[in-house]
Design a protein around this motif. Structure first.
Motif, PDB file in Angstrom:
ATOM      1  N   ASP A 124       0.817  -1.212   0.000  1.00  0.00           N
ATOM      2  CA  ASP A 124       0.000   0.000   0.000  1.00  0.00           C
ATOM      3  C   ASP A 124       0.855   1.268   0.000  1.00  0.00           C
ATOM      4  OD1 ASP A 124      -2.491   1.199  -0.215  1.00  0.00           O
ATOM      5  OD2 ASP A 124      -2.673   1.458   1.959  1.00  0.00           O
ATOM      6  N   VAL A 125       1.941   1.232  -0.761  1.00  0.00           N
ATOM      7  CA  VAL A 125       2.786   2.416  -0.934  1.00  0.00           C
ATOM      8  C   VAL A 125       2.163   3.213  -2.070  1.00  0.00           C
ATOM      9  CG1 VAL A 125       5.092   3.265  -1.502  1.00  0.00           C
ATOM     10  CG2 VAL A 125       4.834   1.186  -0.139  1.00  0.00           C
ATOM     11  N   SER A 126       1.632   4.380  -1.752  1.00  0.00           N
ATOM     12  CA  SER A 126       0.826   5.117  -2.723  1.00  0.00           C
ATOM     13  C   SER A 126       1.638   5.852  -3.790  1.00  0.00           C
ATOM     14  CB  SER A 126      -0.095   6.107  -2.016  1.00  0.00           C
ATOM     15  OG  SER A 126       0.671   7.023  -1.273  1.00  0.00           O
ATOM     16  N   ASN A 127       2.808   6.331  -3.461  1.00  0.00           N
ATOM     17  CA  ASN A 127       3.620   7.075  -4.428  1.00  0.00           C
ATOM     18  C   ASN A 127       5.086   6.645  -4.297  1.00  0.00           C
ATOM     19  OD1 ASN A 127       4.426   8.912  -6.341  1.00  0.00           O
ATOM     20  ND2 ASN A 127       4.438  10.651  -4.929  1.00  0.00           N
ATOM     21  N   PRO A 128       5.398   5.422  -4.731  1.00  0.00           N
ATOM     22  CA  PRO A 128       6.760   4.922  -4.519  1.00  0.00           C
ATOM     23  C   PRO A 128       7.792   5.718  -5.315  1.00  0.00           C
ATOM     24  CG  PRO A 128       5.521   3.431  -5.912  1.00  0.00           C
ATOM     25  CD  PRO A 128       4.562   4.486  -5.447  1.00  0.00           C
ATOM     26  N   GLN A 129       8.887   6.049  -4.666  1.00  0.00           N
ATOM     27  CA  GLN A 129       9.987   6.760  -5.306  1.00  0.00           C
ATOM     28  C   GLN A 129      11.297   6.226  -4.768  1.00  0.00           C
ATOM     29  OE1 GLN A 129       9.641  11.052  -5.229  1.00  0.00           O
ATOM     30  NE2 GLN A 129       7.425  10.902  -5.039  1.00  0.00           N
ATOM     31  N   ILE A 130      12.252   6.073  -5.632  1.00  0.00           N
ATOM     32  CA  ILE A 130      13.588   5.667  -5.202  1.00  0.00           C
ATOM     33  C   ILE A 130      14.392   6.950  -5.032  1.00  0.00           C
ATOM     34  CG2 ILE A 130      15.657   4.360  -5.757  1.00  0.00           C
ATOM     35  CD1 ILE A 130      13.872   2.585  -7.545  1.00  0.00           C
ATOM     36  N   VAL A 131      14.834   7.197  -3.820  1.00  0.00           N
ATOM     37  CA  VAL A 131      15.584   8.408  -3.529  1.00  0.00           C
ATOM     38  C   VAL A 131      17.074   8.158  -3.684  1.00  0.00           C
ATOM     39  CG1 VAL A 131      16.057  10.155  -1.764  1.00  0.00           C
ATOM     40  CG2 VAL A 131      13.774   9.154  -1.958  1.00  0.00           C
TER      41      VAL A 131
END
Length: 142
Positions: A124-131
């Motif tokens: 349920d990760v709504s806006n996944p981003q790799i930082v």
């Protein structure tokens, strides 16, 4: 996520679903370790890539000590490049980072694959981003 060691039996394809226990662990801890997520072929591909990077990457002395005044700024400033961090000179590289997921084709391919997106949806990760992305190198056992 962690890559499996040679002793573990990696699955040929990543798992398609997570157990309720894994989801609760992620919700509780904020991270999830999945052993044997990638199959052996992908692991070998990434190991080869890491070995090439280790030989050819620009080396810098690691400025990242938590007590240093500007360590957070140094970390943020390094987010757009791939460099090898170590003690300096001819000392072995201890880490390679921080932008493997964007700048190194093999890492990019596996960082943005369908299996990762399925995991994000399951968690349920709504806006996944790799930082950031990095590899921590451990000395080989002799």
């Amino acid at each position: 996520l962690t890559m499996s060691s040679a002793e573990e039996q990696p699955s040929p394809t990543p798992p398609t679903s997570l157990s309720e226990e894994q989801i609760r662990a992620y919700q509780r801890d904020g991270f999830l370790v999945l052993k044997a997520f990638w199959g052996e072929a992908i692991i070998q591909e990434l190991i080869q890539c890491i070995e090439e990077l280790e030989k050819n990457v620009k080396r810098v002395k690691s400025p990242f000590k938590s007590q240093q005044k500007n360590s957070a700024r140094d970390l943020i400033d390094s987010a757009h490049q791939v460099v090898g961090f170590g003690a300096g000179g001819k000392a072995p590289i201890q880490q390679i980072g921080h932008c493997l997921h964007r700048m190194v084709p093999s890492f990019r391919k596996h960082s943005y694959c369908d299996e990762i997106w399925k995991l994000c949806r399951a968690l349920d990760v709504s806006n996944p981003q790799i930082v950031q992305s990095k590899v921590v190198l451990k000395p080989k056992a002799h």
